[in-house]
Design an enzyme around this catalytic site. Structure first.
Site, PDB file in Angstrom:
ATOM      1  N   SER A  31       0.836  -1.196   0.000  1.00  0.00           N
ATOM      2  CA  SER A  31       0.000   0.000   0.000  1.00  0.00           C
ATOM      3  C   SER A  31       0.875   1.252   0.000  1.00  0.00           C
ATOM      4  O   SER A  31       1.732   1.409  -0.868  1.00  0.00           O
ATOM      5  CB  SER A  31      -0.968  -0.054   1.187  1.00  0.00           C
ATOM      6  N   GLU A  52      -9.429  -4.094  -6.189  1.00  0.00           N
ATOM      7  CA  GLU A  52      -9.081  -2.957  -5.341  1.00  0.00           C
ATOM      8  C   GLU A  52      -8.962  -1.663  -6.131  1.00  0.00           C
ATOM      9  O   GLU A  52      -8.664  -1.662  -7.325  1.00  0.00           O
ATOM     10  CB  GLU A  52      -7.787  -3.233  -4.577  1.00  0.00           C
ATOM     11  N   HIS A 110      -7.460  -5.691  -0.624  1.00  0.00           N
ATOM     12  CA  HIS A 110      -6.294  -4.811  -0.708  1.00  0.00           C
ATOM     13  C   HIS A 110      -5.207  -5.285   0.267  1.00  0.00           C
ATOM     14  O   HIS A 110      -5.476  -5.599   1.420  1.00  0.00           O
ATOM     15  CB  HIS A 110      -6.737  -3.388  -0.351  1.00  0.00           C
TER      16      HIS A 110
END
Length: 268
Positions: free
Chosen positions: A112, A206, A236
């Site tokens: 991320s 995602e 995610h």
């Protein structure tokens, strides 16, 4: 060595020793398997405003066992108290100390926002003439803080962990007026020609899917060896957040096969 002395070891998980370390001003957790080969520097996710090395230790330990590498999870500073460029500065500080200690660039892995931070680190290295990482692994990486990709809309109904609104809020808290098109904030917009071999993993469900797809394409156009794995039906950042999913075990296998050839044995 530029690392400080570590704290007494924590109770180790089977096959890996876990202890706290400091790299200059930046704390970290080091997960070391028996007879480690090479180093992986790991940056956790959380939108540059959440997450910690403590929450990342379980994944870092599994990564160490799977790859056979020493895994350093860096506890970089977070927004809004520490906006851009605090996180890239911390990432560079840990990276430089690892490089100085062994002479061998580590493999860098992030999920991320941590994936964006890892890519930004590679941009900074290439700009400054510092050796780039031996390899780069980007899991559900946030690579463009302009937050304009089409998948923010097309995947809004299927991404249960991240939203367009949350991304814009996190970007605002992190950048605090700094331009989002700075490649050290949005590495998708940088010069990728000096990048190392890179693996991207993303869920097809995602909102950050387009970041990974666009980055893989940009790397390929720059002549960088690039691998990509797009997996349907997973959340995610699933490999590092949902450790017990069968899909997470499969992703760890993909990461290991990519990283092991890039992990050089460091001097003892």
């Amino acid at each position: 060595m530029h690392e400080s002395m570590g704290s007494p070891p924590r109770p180790a998980l089977p096959g890996v020793d876990i202890r706290d370390m400091r790299y200059g001003d930046v704390p970290g957790v080091v997960c070391t398997p028996s007879q480690p080969r090479g180093t992986v520097l790991y940056f956790h996710g959380g939108g540059y405003r959440m997450g910690s090395m403590a929450l990342s230790t379980a994944f870092a330990a599994r990564l160490a066992i799977a790859t056979g590498a020493r895994v350093v999870a860096a506890d970089y500073r977070l927004a809004p108290e520490h906006p851009f460029p605090a996180a890239p500065h911390d990432a560079a500080q840990v990276y430089e100390r690892l490089l100085a200690g062994s002479g061998v660039p580590p493999v860098v892995l992030g999920d991320s926002a941590g994936g964006g931070l890892g890519a930004a680190l590679a941009v900074a290295c290439a700009r400054s003439g510092v050796p780039v990482p031996s390899g780069l692994v980007l899991l559900s990486a946030w690579l463009d803080l302009r937050c304009t990709a089409g998948s923010y809309r097309s995947r809004a109904a299927t991404d249960q962990l991240f939203s367009h609104e949350a991304a814009r809020q996190a970007a605002d808290q992190y950048l605090q007026g700094h331009p989002a098109d700075d490649p050290l904030a949005s590495p998708l917009l940088g010069d990728l020609s000096g990048f190392p071999p890179t693996l991207l993993c993303a869920s097809t469900d995602e909102i950050l899917l387009d970041d990974s797809v666009a980055f893989a394409s940009a790397l390929a156009r720059a002549g960088v060896p690039t691998s990509a794995s797009y997996v349907p039906g997973v959340p995610h950042a699933w490999p590092s957040v949902f450790l017990d999913l069968p899909a997470s075990a499969r992703a760890l296998d993909v990461i290991t096969r990519f990283a092991r050839p890039l992990l050089a044995k460091e001097p003892s």
